[in-house]
Design a protein around this motif. Structure first.
Motif, mmCIF file in Angstrom:
data_model
loop_
_atom_site.group_PDB
_atom_site.id
_atom_site.type_symbol
_atom_site.label_atom_id
_atom_site.label_comp_id
_atom_site.label_asym_id
_atom_site.label_seq_id
_atom_site.Cartn_x
_atom_site.Cartn_y
_atom_site.Cartn_z
ATOM 1 N N ASN A 1 46.081 49.308 36.146
ATOM 2 C CA ASN A 1 47.142 50.277 35.874
ATOM 3 C C ASN A 1 47.705 50.103 34.463
ATOM 4 O O ASN A 1 48.764 50.617 34.136
ATOM 5 C CB ASN A 1 48.253 50.165 36.917
ATOM 6 N N GLY A 2 46.992 49.377 33.653
ATOM 7 C CA GLY A 2 47.369 49.139 32.261
ATOM 8 C C GLY A 2 46.437 48.104 31.670
ATOM 9 O O GLY A 2 45.746 47.394 32.397
ATOM 10 N N HIS B 1 46.847 41.878 28.612
ATOM 11 C CA HIS B 1 47.491 41.325 27.420
ATOM 12 C C HIS B 1 47.298 39.808 27.400
ATOM 13 O O HIS B 1 46.558 39.252 28.234
ATOM 14 C CB HIS B 1 48.973 41.705 27.367
ATOM 15 N N LEU B 2 47.965 39.135 26.482
ATOM 16 C CA LEU B 2 47.780 37.690 26.333
ATOM 17 C C LEU B 2 48.150 36.911 27.597
ATOM 18 O O LEU B 2 47.545 35.887 27.895
ATOM 19 C CB LEU B 2 48.612 37.168 25.150
ATOM 20 N N GLY B 3 49.147 37.388 28.327
ATOM 21 C CA GLY B 3 49.524 36.719 29.561
ATOM 22 C C GLY B 3 48.386 36.727 30.564
ATOM 23 O O GLY B 3 48.141 35.734 31.254
ATOM 24 N N HIS B 4 47.688 37.850 30.657
ATOM 25 C CA HIS B 4 46.519 37.926 31.534
ATOM 26 C C HIS B 4 45.421 36.986 31.046
ATOM 27 O O HIS B 4 44.753 36.326 31.858
ATOM 28 C CB HIS B 4 45.979 39.359 31.574
ATOM 29 N N ALA B 5 45.221 36.940 29.728
ATOM 30 C CA ALA B 5 44.191 36.056 29.176
ATOM 31 C C ALA B 5 44.474 34.611 29.564
ATOM 32 O O ALA B 5 43.578 33.871 29.989
ATOM 33 C CB ALA B 5 44.128 36.201 27.660
ATOM 34 N N SER C 1 47.668 44.618 23.691
ATOM 35 C CA SER C 1 46.565 44.478 24.632
ATOM 36 C C SER C 1 45.428 43.643 24.056
ATOM 37 O O SER C 1 45.237 43.560 22.835
ATOM 38 C CB SER C 1 46.027 45.851 25.031
ATOM 39 N N LEU C 2 44.660 43.045 24.966
ATOM 40 C CA LEU C 2 43.464 42.318 24.546
ATOM 41 C C LEU C 2 42.450 43.274 23.949
ATOM 42 O O LEU C 2 41.745 42.924 22.991
ATOM 43 C CB LEU C 2 42.853 41.592 25.750
ATOM 44 N N GLN C 3 42.377 44.480 24.487
ATOM 45 C CA GLN C 3 41.418 45.441 23.947
ATOM 46 C C GLN C 3 41.718 45.758 22.487
ATOM 47 O O GLN C 3 40.802 45.841 21.661
ATOM 48 C CB GLN C 3 41.426 46.738 24.768
#
Length: 278
Positions: free
Chosen positions: A11-12, A15-19, A247-249
């Motif tokens: 749903n989005g 970002h770095l937190g996900h990484a 975002s990481l992208q």
């Protein structure tokens, strides 16, 4: 064998937190000679965008991670329905329909819990057609805890915990707009995928009390949890999709070195303005 997972919702963008969260799960599995799984949690209605899942895979590959992908949540809807109907309703009788809106709950609640106002039980005992499209299903927490008995669970970082799902009150397990709440879906999914170590951010620490209750009611295995620190922005808030964290992208398409970024996150050498905390 250690089995961990990274379970993003499309749903989005990541970002770095996900990484950081993915790296923690990946590395703990690799250090223990285990498996690291990717599960796409895509039952958030129209907010779920299938095309984002492919961007997630590219992001993880860019970070140098290797994974096994398991079926997405959208393929598991029958399992959620069966667990709710056959066990939580049929066997235990602990779910009841509720038509209250968030505004009504906020206006009538007298207590607050980890997620905000605690539901005051307005619909408990009322005669409501469970097939109404505006009806969600809540768990009768007092009854469920009586059935389950004393609960404990263990976090790898802070040790043994006494289960306190009552802190949340009668939470929703079947949403009006989705076949299962986060609590029900993730608990069933982790059991189905054989997860032995649930790694996730410290912001979900309290939710584990509910998940431990559901495991007991549904007869599911009990993993160990590992609630890691969060990446915080300059204001001390966790990075989040809703605040348009970079975002990481965007970093990947800009030519940033993903392997170097992963190495920096592992070592705690964080980008400017980013810190670790709980």
């Amino acid at each position: 064998m250690i089995v961990t997972r990274f379970a993003p919702s499309p749903n989005g963008m990541l970002h770095l937190g996900h990484a950081y969260s993915a790296i923690v799960a990946h590395d703990l599995a690799r250090e223990g000679g285990g498996r690291f799984l990717l599960r796409i949690e895509d039952i958030d209605g129209p907010r779920s965008k299938p095309e984002l899942a492919e961007a997630f895979r590219r992001d993880l590959q860019w970070l140098g991670l290797e994974w096994e992908e398991v079926p997405a949540q959208s393929t598991r809807l029958v399992r959620y329905e069966q667990a709710a109907r056959d066990v939580l309703i049929g066997q235990h009788g602990v779910l009841y329909p509720c038509t209250c809106t968030r505004a009504e709950i906020a206006a009538s609640a007298t207590q607050s819990g980890p997620d905000g106002p605690i539901y005051p039980g307005t619909c408990k005992g009322r005669s409501i057609d469970p097939n109404r499209p505006d009806a969600a299903f809540r768990i009768d927490m007092a009854k469920a805890m009586e059935i389950a008995g004393p609960l404990t669970w263990r976090d790898a970082l802070v040790g043994e915990q006494a289960g306190r799902p009552d802190l949340f009150g009668d939470v929703v397990l079947i949403r009006k707009d989705a076949p299962a709440s986060y609590h029900l879906a993730v608990t069933l999914d982790d059991a189905s995928d054989g997860i032995t170590l649930v790694t996730r951010g410290a912001d979900l620490f309290a939710a584990t009390h509910i998940h431990r209750l559901l495991q007991e009611l549904l007869g599911l295995p009990v993993p160990v949890w590992h609630h890691h620190d969060l990446l915080l922005d300059e204001s001390g808030q966790k990075l989040a999709k809703r605040r348009d964290s970079a975002s990481l992208q965007d970093r990947r398409l800009a030519g940033e070195d993903g392997l170097a970024l992963a190495k920096a996150l592992r070592s705690g050498n964080l980008p400017a303005g980013i810190s670790l905390g709980r």
